[in-house]
Design a protein around this motif. Structure first.
Motif, PDB file in Angstrom:
ATOM      1  N   ASP A 157       7.634 -35.158 -15.133  1.00  0.00           N
ATOM      2  CA  ASP A 157       6.371 -34.699 -14.722  1.00  0.00           C
ATOM      3  C   ASP A 157       5.272 -34.354 -15.617  1.00  0.00           C
ATOM      4  OD1 ASP A 157       7.547 -35.488 -12.085  1.00  0.00           O
ATOM      5  OD2 ASP A 157       7.953 -33.323 -11.813  1.00  0.00           O
ATOM      6  N   HIS A 158       5.303 -35.005 -16.916  1.00  0.00           N
ATOM      7  CA  HIS A 158       4.521 -34.993 -17.943  1.00  0.00           C
ATOM      8  C   HIS A 158       4.491 -36.376 -18.831  1.00  0.00           C
ATOM      9  CE1 HIS A 158       3.221 -30.639 -17.496  1.00  0.00           C
ATOM     10  NE2 HIS A 158       4.552 -30.662 -17.517  1.00  0.00           N
ATOM     11  N   PRO A 159       3.263 -36.340 -19.387  1.00  0.00           N
ATOM     12  CA  PRO A 159       3.186 -37.648 -20.266  1.00  0.00           C
ATOM     13  C   PRO A 159       4.275 -37.858 -21.288  1.00  0.00           C
ATOM     14  CG  PRO A 159       0.918 -36.674 -19.815  1.00  0.00           C
ATOM     15  CD  PRO A 159       2.057 -35.630 -19.399  1.00  0.00           C
ATOM     16  N   ALA A 160       4.394 -38.944 -21.801  1.00  0.00           N
ATOM     17  CA  ALA A 160       5.391 -39.438 -22.791  1.00  0.00           C
ATOM     18  C   ALA A 160       4.568 -39.256 -24.182  1.00  0.00           C
ATOM     19  CB  ALA A 160       5.885 -40.860 -22.674  1.00  0.00           C
ATOM     20  N   GLN A 161       4.110 -38.036 -24.194  1.00  0.00           N
ATOM     21  CA  GLN A 161       3.268 -37.747 -25.573  1.00  0.00           C
ATOM     22  C   GLN A 161       3.985 -36.234 -26.042  1.00  0.00           C
ATOM     23  OE1 GLN A 161       0.771 -39.174 -27.183  1.00  0.00           O
ATOM     24  NE2 GLN A 161       0.912 -37.531 -28.566  1.00  0.00           N
ATOM     25  N   TRP A 162       3.986 -36.407 -27.424  1.00  0.00           N
ATOM     26  CA  TRP A 162       4.642 -35.035 -28.106  1.00  0.00           C
ATOM     27  C   TRP A 162       3.649 -33.638 -27.805  1.00  0.00           C
ATOM     28  CZ3 TRP A 162       1.521 -32.886 -31.880  1.00  0.00           C
ATOM     29  CH2 TRP A 162       0.710 -33.743 -32.688  1.00  0.00           C
ATOM     30  N   SER A 163       4.288 -32.792 -27.679  1.00  0.00           N
ATOM     31  CA  SER A 163       3.792 -31.478 -27.531  1.00  0.00           C
ATOM     32  C   SER A 163       3.772 -30.549 -28.904  1.00  0.00           C
ATOM     33  CB  SER A 163       4.533 -30.641 -26.161  1.00  0.00           C
ATOM     34  OG  SER A 163       5.817 -30.316 -26.791  1.00  0.00           O
ATOM     35  N   LYS A 164       2.909 -29.665 -28.741  1.00  0.00           N
ATOM     36  CA  LYS A 164       2.912 -28.740 -29.962  1.00  0.00           C
ATOM     37  C   LYS A 164       4.317 -28.199 -30.166  1.00  0.00           C
ATOM     38  CE  LYS A 164      -1.885 -27.219 -29.204  1.00  0.00           C
ATOM     39  NZ  LYS A 164      -2.867 -25.949 -28.964  1.00  0.00           N
ATOM     40  N   ALA A 221      11.903 -42.712 -14.478  1.00  0.00           N
ATOM     41  CA  ALA A 221      11.324 -43.003 -15.980  1.00  0.00           C
ATOM     42  C   ALA A 221      10.363 -44.019 -15.681  1.00  0.00           C
ATOM     43  CB  ALA A 221      12.348 -43.619 -16.618  1.00  0.00           C
ATOM     44  N   THR A 222       9.329 -43.501 -16.303  1.00  0.00           N
ATOM     45  CA  THR A 222       7.877 -44.327 -16.378  1.00  0.00           C
ATOM     46  C   THR A 222       7.712 -44.897 -17.844  1.00  0.00           C
ATOM     47  OG1 THR A 222       6.482 -42.301 -16.398  1.00  0.00           O
ATOM     48  CG2 THR A 222       6.864 -43.375 -14.077  1.00  0.00           C
ATOM     49  N   VAL A 223       6.955 -44.118 -18.590  1.00  0.00           N
ATOM     50  CA  VAL A 223       6.319 -44.561 -19.863  1.00  0.00           C
ATOM     51  C   VAL A 223       7.406 -43.910 -20.800  1.00  0.00           C
ATOM     52  CG1 VAL A 223       4.588 -44.541 -21.447  1.00  0.00           C
ATOM     53  CG2 VAL A 223       4.141 -44.689 -18.909  1.00  0.00           C
ATOM     54  N   THR A 224       7.880 -44.901 -21.997  1.00  0.00           N
ATOM     55  CA  THR A 224       8.515 -44.443 -22.964  1.00  0.00           C
ATOM     56  C   THR A 224       7.788 -44.775 -24.337  1.00  0.00           C
ATOM     57  OG1 THR A 224      10.673 -44.607 -21.881  1.00  0.00           O
ATOM     58  CG2 THR A 224      10.866 -44.863 -24.374  1.00  0.00           C
ATOM     59  N   ASN A 225       7.457 -43.649 -25.193  1.00  0.00           N
ATOM     60  CA  ASN A 225       6.622 -44.164 -26.373  1.00  0.00           C
ATOM     61  C   ASN A 225       7.527 -43.312 -27.535  1.00  0.00           C
ATOM     62  OD1 ASN A 225       4.441 -44.902 -25.277  1.00  0.00           O
ATOM     63  ND2 ASN A 225       3.793 -42.926 -24.538  1.00  0.00           N
ATOM     64  N   SER A 226       7.286 -43.921 -28.699  1.00  0.00           N
ATOM     65  CA  SER A 226       7.914 -43.582 -30.029  1.00  0.00           C
ATOM     66  C   SER A 226       6.819 -42.978 -31.022  1.00  0.00           C
ATOM     67  CB  SER A 226       8.801 -44.639 -30.511  1.00  0.00           C
ATOM     68  OG  SER A 226       9.522 -44.280 -31.623  1.00  0.00           O
ATOM     69  N   PHE A 227       7.381 -41.823 -31.785  1.00  0.00           N
ATOM     70  CA  PHE A 227       6.563 -41.395 -32.833  1.00  0.00           C
ATOM     71  C   PHE A 227       7.228 -41.137 -33.906  1.00  0.00           C
ATOM     72  CE2 PHE A 227       5.374 -39.943 -28.365  1.00  0.00           C
ATOM     73  CZ  PHE A 227       3.981 -40.300 -28.401  1.00  0.00           C
ATOM     74  N   LEU A 228       6.879 -41.583 -35.260  1.00  0.00           N
ATOM     75  CA  LEU A 228       7.401 -41.375 -36.270  1.00  0.00           C
ATOM     76  C   LEU A 228       7.078 -40.196 -37.102  1.00  0.00           C
ATOM     77  CD1 LEU A 228       9.386 -42.879 -38.543  1.00  0.00           C
ATOM     78  CD2 LEU A 228       7.356 -43.932 -39.608  1.00  0.00           C
TER      79      LEU A 228
END
Length: 150
Positions: A87-94, A117-124
């Motif tokens: 229930d939160h965005p696919a964005q990294w948190s602090k 499952a809705t959005v899946t994102n990747s971060f390097l």
């Protein structure tokens, strides 16, 4: 760029749905080729957070070492990690950023809204150490890595 098969992509998202409303977590095994992390397998890990599993995750060091050894036996390295955000965005948190230490690895986050499952994102995770590390948005391509890339 992060490349993974439809099977691996689906496995991560399904894991997030199965553990909802808690965060799931796991390790991505594969190979790095230049600026591409090619994922061959997503290995589920247990979330050892008992105080706030709904919005935090932790992989026990012993389990991480075991997964790393299993990967090496198959000629694979840890190229990333994945977890869900119920229930939160696919964005990294602090907290995600503070607890990320594997430079050059991909960190994949799937948003799971009301159990789906809705959005899946990747971060390097880039940088040379803790003082200059940074998360960069990373293209995620659902496509098998070519044999040449592996």
């Amino acid at each position: 760029m992060l490349k993974l098969s439809e099977q691996v992509y689906s496995a991560m998202r399904t894991h997030g749905e199965e553990t909802y409303p808690h965060e799931c977590c796991g390790v991505l095994l594969g190979r790095s080729e230049g600026d591409v992390n090619c994922v061959e397998d997503a290995v589920r890990a247990g979330n050892t957070r008992t105080d706030s599993a709904h919005n935090r995750y932790n992989i026990a060091p012993q389990e991480l070492v075991k997964i790393q050894r299993q990967g090496r036996e198959r000629g694979l390295d840890i190229v990333g990690f994945y977890h869900s955000h119920p229930d939160h965005p696919a964005q990294w948190s602090k907290t995600d950023f503070a607890e990320a230490h594997w430079l050059g690895c991909s960190y994949v986050i799937t948003s799971v809204q009301k159990g789906r499952a809705t959005v899946t994102n990747s971060f390097l995770l880039t940088g040379s150490g803790e003082d200059d590390k940074a998360f960069l948005d990373e293209a995620l391509e659902v496509e098998r890595c070519s044999v040449a890339a592996l």
